[in-house]
Scaffold this active site. Sequence first.
Site, short mmCIF file in Angstrom:
data_model
loop_
_atom_site.label_atom_id
_atom_site.label_comp_id
_atom_site.label_asym_id
_atom_site.label_seq_id
_atom_site.Cartn_x
_atom_site.Cartn_y
_atom_site.Cartn_z
N LYS A 30 0.86 -1.19 0.00
CA LYS A 30 0.00 0.00 0.00
C LYS A 30 0.90 1.23 0.00
O LYS A 30 1.57 1.51 0.98
CB LYS A 30 -0.91 -0.01 1.22
N HIS A 71 17.15 7.34 -5.59
CA HIS A 71 18.24 6.63 -6.27
C HIS A 71 17.80 5.20 -6.49
O HIS A 71 17.10 4.63 -5.68
CB HIS A 71 19.51 6.64 -5.43
#
Length: 178
Positions: A69, A78
């Site tokens: 979720k 990154h």
Amino acid sequence: MFDLLREDWVTYDRDISRQGLWVMAVYRFGQWRYRIPYPWLRKPFSLIYRVLRTFCQILTGIELHCETKVGRRLRIEHFGGIIISGDAVIGDDVILRHGVTIGLGHTSQRGSPVIGNRVDIGAGAKILGPIHIGDDAVIGANAVVIRDVPAGALAVGIPAQIKRRTSAAREFSETGSC
């Protein structure tokens, strides 16, 4: 789905080369396919999702299952080494950096972390077990978090020590400068 994809597009500065955007697009597609009411029609989309997810994992090193979720505007700064359990819950405006693991504490233990809103998670951090990370918390680089972190706190170290953030530190983290 398309509204969330547009929001993700803006979150990633409208830059198609951002691997986090690719992962979020595949995640949103995986979520969308669950809304198809007929199993016979959903199966081809499920196959497409599995192929896309595997391809994305290979290219980006980010594992994000559609069962997780995820709130709005998740930003994966990154790429590489990011693993998020399918049981985890991630709030809105969360920032993840490379090497982050959000998952189970032990294979025999059920329950994954619940991450609040506006949480900043540093590179290499490990958040493990059925714990809650409060809103506006900061998880330091390489911290191993195995217990709850209250809202607005800072967690650093192995195992993570919980520290209260000063107003100057909060201002710095919100603006990016002193």
